[in-house]
Design a protein around this motif. Sequence first.
Motif, short mmCIF file in Angstrom:
data_model
loop_
_atom_site.label_atom_id
_atom_site.label_comp_id
_atom_site.label_asym_id
_atom_site.label_seq_id
_atom_site.Cartn_x
_atom_site.Cartn_y
_atom_site.Cartn_z
N ILE A 99 34.92 46.11 12.35
CA ILE A 99 34.97 44.73 12.86
C ILE A 99 34.31 43.79 11.86
O ILE A 99 34.85 42.72 11.54
CB ILE A 99 34.34 44.64 14.26
N ILE A 100 33.15 44.17 11.35
CA ILE A 100 32.46 43.34 10.35
C ILE A 100 33.35 43.14 9.13
O ILE A 100 33.51 42.02 8.62
CB ILE A 100 31.11 43.97 9.96
N LYS A 101 33.98 44.21 8.64
CA LYS A 101 34.85 44.12 7.46
C LYS A 101 36.05 43.21 7.72
O LYS A 101 36.45 42.45 6.84
CB LYS A 101 35.31 45.51 7.02
N ILE A 102 36.63 43.29 8.91
CA ILE A 102 37.79 42.44 9.25
C ILE A 102 37.36 40.98 9.28
O ILE A 102 38.05 40.11 8.73
CB ILE A 102 38.43 42.90 10.58
N VAL A 103 36.24 40.69 9.91
CA VAL A 103 35.75 39.31 9.96
C VAL A 103 35.40 38.82 8.56
O VAL A 103 35.72 37.68 8.20
CB VAL A 103 34.57 39.18 10.94
N GLU A 104 34.78 39.67 7.76
CA GLU A 104 34.47 39.30 6.37
C GLU A 104 35.73 38.97 5.57
O GLU A 104 35.68 38.18 4.63
CB GLU A 104 33.71 40.42 5.66
#
Length: 124
Positions: A99-104
């Motif tokens: 999720i963090i990578k997608i938002v980043e």
Amino acid sequence: MASLSKKEHKLIEVLINLKQNDTKEAMSSYIKSCYTKVVETDEYIYAVGDIPIALCAHMDTVWEDYKGGKKHLYYDKQKECMWCPEGAGFDDKVGLFLIIKIVESGLLPHIILSTNEETGCIGA
């Protein structure tokens, strides 16, 4: 399998070492820095996204009670797998990582992060 950068490896290592309350605090802070509308209760964090996709993860792990100090994360390049002898709780710490990578990457899907999934789906 693509190799993780040092920064990505460190992020997973940090996530697997956080207990649920610390994970919730860290994810709340991160989500609030990226989203304008966030609803937070004891049971969940919900961020209103701008694309018609929702991503869900839980912030607890069956390894929550590990008291042996820092967990160690290893990557076997030959078998292309990660492992942690102390129990990593990859379910669902890797979900949080992704999720963090997608938002980043610049995408803002709806985000639903729940608590206590491993103890009777209380937050879910």
